[in-house]
Design a protein around this motif. Structure first.
Motif, PDB file in Angstrom:
ATOM      1  N   ASP A 127     123.689  31.698  96.812  1.00 39.28           N
ATOM      2  CA  ASP A 127     124.216  33.060  96.870  1.00 39.28           C
ATOM      3  C   ASP A 127     125.516  33.061  97.685  1.00 39.28           C
ATOM      4  OD1 ASP A 127     124.452  35.815  96.690  1.00 39.28           O
ATOM      5  OD2 ASP A 127     123.050  36.204  98.326  1.00 39.28           O
ATOM      6  N   HIS A 143     128.057  38.074  94.863  1.00 41.54           N
ATOM      7  CA  HIS A 143     127.076  38.862  94.131  1.00 41.54           C
ATOM      8  C   HIS A 143     126.514  39.958  95.021  1.00 41.54           C
ATOM      9  CE1 HIS A 143     123.014  39.611  92.361  1.00 41.54           C
ATOM     10  NE2 HIS A 143     123.762  39.687  91.281  1.00 41.54           N
ATOM     11  N   LYS A 248     126.689  36.690 104.104  1.00 41.57           N
ATOM     12  CA  LYS A 248     126.209  35.503 103.383  1.00 41.57           C
ATOM     13  C   LYS A 248     126.501  34.255 104.214  1.00 41.57           C
ATOM     14  CE  LYS A 248     126.777  37.676  98.846  1.00 41.57           C
ATOM     15  NZ  LYS A 248     125.421  38.021  98.420  1.00 41.57           N
TER      16      LYS A 248
END
Ligand code: AMP
Ligand code: MG
Length: 336
Positions: A127, A143, A248
């Motif tokens: 991710d 994303h 992230k």
């Protein structure tokens, strides 16, 4: 097992591949190399038209030699955009003809998402914040809530085009990026050049022009070095802020300019400082390749997305954030 044939041809590289969930089964590529100057869109499209049938024939032969049969192919994927209009139309025409003759569905793939998905497939990244840097595109994506959102992007030309344009003005042949990297290694000093980050976006055309002017008073080596330091620092700055904003913990590098070792080094240092992991796919999966289109087509097809022929028109400015990412379960689920 799902098996998909994909065709890439948005710019200079015509490349077709057949993949399944496990790996790339076959891949055949024919590259357009301009005799002089940069990429001429019409010449590139003519190149693709001339080689399309040959590439597909060689690909299917390779597929058969590995014990498969064309009837094992479940769908035909193609690069629907962004890219050069004439090149996109040539590739789309081949894809439609193949899908009709094999009587299987067509899947229109966003080229930028192709770069992301092959990186997620061929590295441990799951991710990531993606820095996608190529000839025509420069974007920072991640994303979130069912889409690949664009967190920052170039306001004018791609970093690759900026490097190629500057290199051409210095008398270096296309593609200029790798040559600029070589000259930069021999530099003895830094030359002041523009550094343009506006919000989360960046701009390269002024830098390219200023670098050309700087050649009048500084060495090619010093200008190449300074060009790289500024351009790459701009990209790394925005990537770092996207990491901070999204929370992230992975960065994935994609696109042809990702071959540059100085860019990798700068990203590596930034990721180290933030405790993030940094991933770079193998060289063959970094620049434009058929496998990335075939694999993204496979993900789309498996999650129920196909493209009826009547919706298969190409889009030279196809934005990745308009695509529903039907193949990734959304962890965030927030409404934007
Ligand atoms: P792509 O459009 O993703 O296929 O990438 C093509 C671009 O990558 C061209 O603009 C090249 O100049 C650039 N490129 C390739 N290798 C390097 C490198 N080592 N350093 C910088 N740019 C590069
Ligand atoms: Mg590309």
């Amino acid at each position: 097992m799902t098996t998909v044939l994909g065709i890439e041809g948005t710019a200079w590289n015509l490349s077709a591949a057949i993949v399944d969930e496990d790996d790339v089964i076959a891949e055949v590529t024919e590259t357009y190399r301009p005799a002089t100057g940069g990429i001429h869109p019409r010449e590139a499209a003519q190149h693709h038209a001339m080689y399309a049938a040959v590439v597909i024939e060689r690909l299917l032969n390779e597929f058969r030699e590995k014990g498969h049969h064309p009837k094992d192919i479940d769908a035909i994927a193609f690069s629907q955009g962004p890219g050069l209009g004439a090149c996109l139309r040539t590739v789309a025409t081949s894809a439609r003809a193949l899908a009709l003759s094999l009587d299987i569905p067509l899947v229109g793939v966003n080229h930028c998402i192709g770069h992301i998905e092959i990186g997620r497939w061929k590295t441990p990244a799951s991710d990531p914040v993606v820095l996608y840097v190529s000839g025509g595109n420069s974007q920072v994506l991640a994303h979130r809530a069912g889409k690949y959102r664009i967190f920052g992007e170039t306001l004018d030309i791609g970093i690759g085009n900026a490097l190629d344009k500057f290199a051409r003005s210095a008398g270096l042949s296309h593609p200029g990026g790798p040559k600029v990297e070589e000259y930069a290694k021999e530099a003895t000093g830094y030359v002041k050049l523009p550094y343009v980050v506006k919000g989360m976006d960046f701009s390269f055309s002024g830098l390219s022009t200023a670098a050309k002017d700087a050649l009048k008073s500084s060495s090619l080596e010093d200008v190449c070095y300074s060009f790289q330091e500024n351009a790459f620092a701009m990209l790394v700055e925005v990537t770092e802020r996207a990491l901070a904003h999204t929370g992230k913990s992975e960065v994935l590098l994609a696109g042809g300019v990702g071959a540059n070792m100085r860019l990798r080094e700068m990203l590596d240092v930034m990721c180290d400082d933030r405790g993030a992991r940094f991933y770079v796919p193998e060289r063959r999966f970094m620049g434009d390749n058929g496998a990335m289109i075939a694999y993204t087509g496979l993900l789309m097809f498996r999650s129920g997305t196909t493209t009826p022929i009547e919706n298969s028109h190409v889009d030279p400015s196809f934005r990745p954030d308009t695509v529903d990412v039907t193949w990734i379960a959304d962890k965030h689920q927030e409404v934007l």
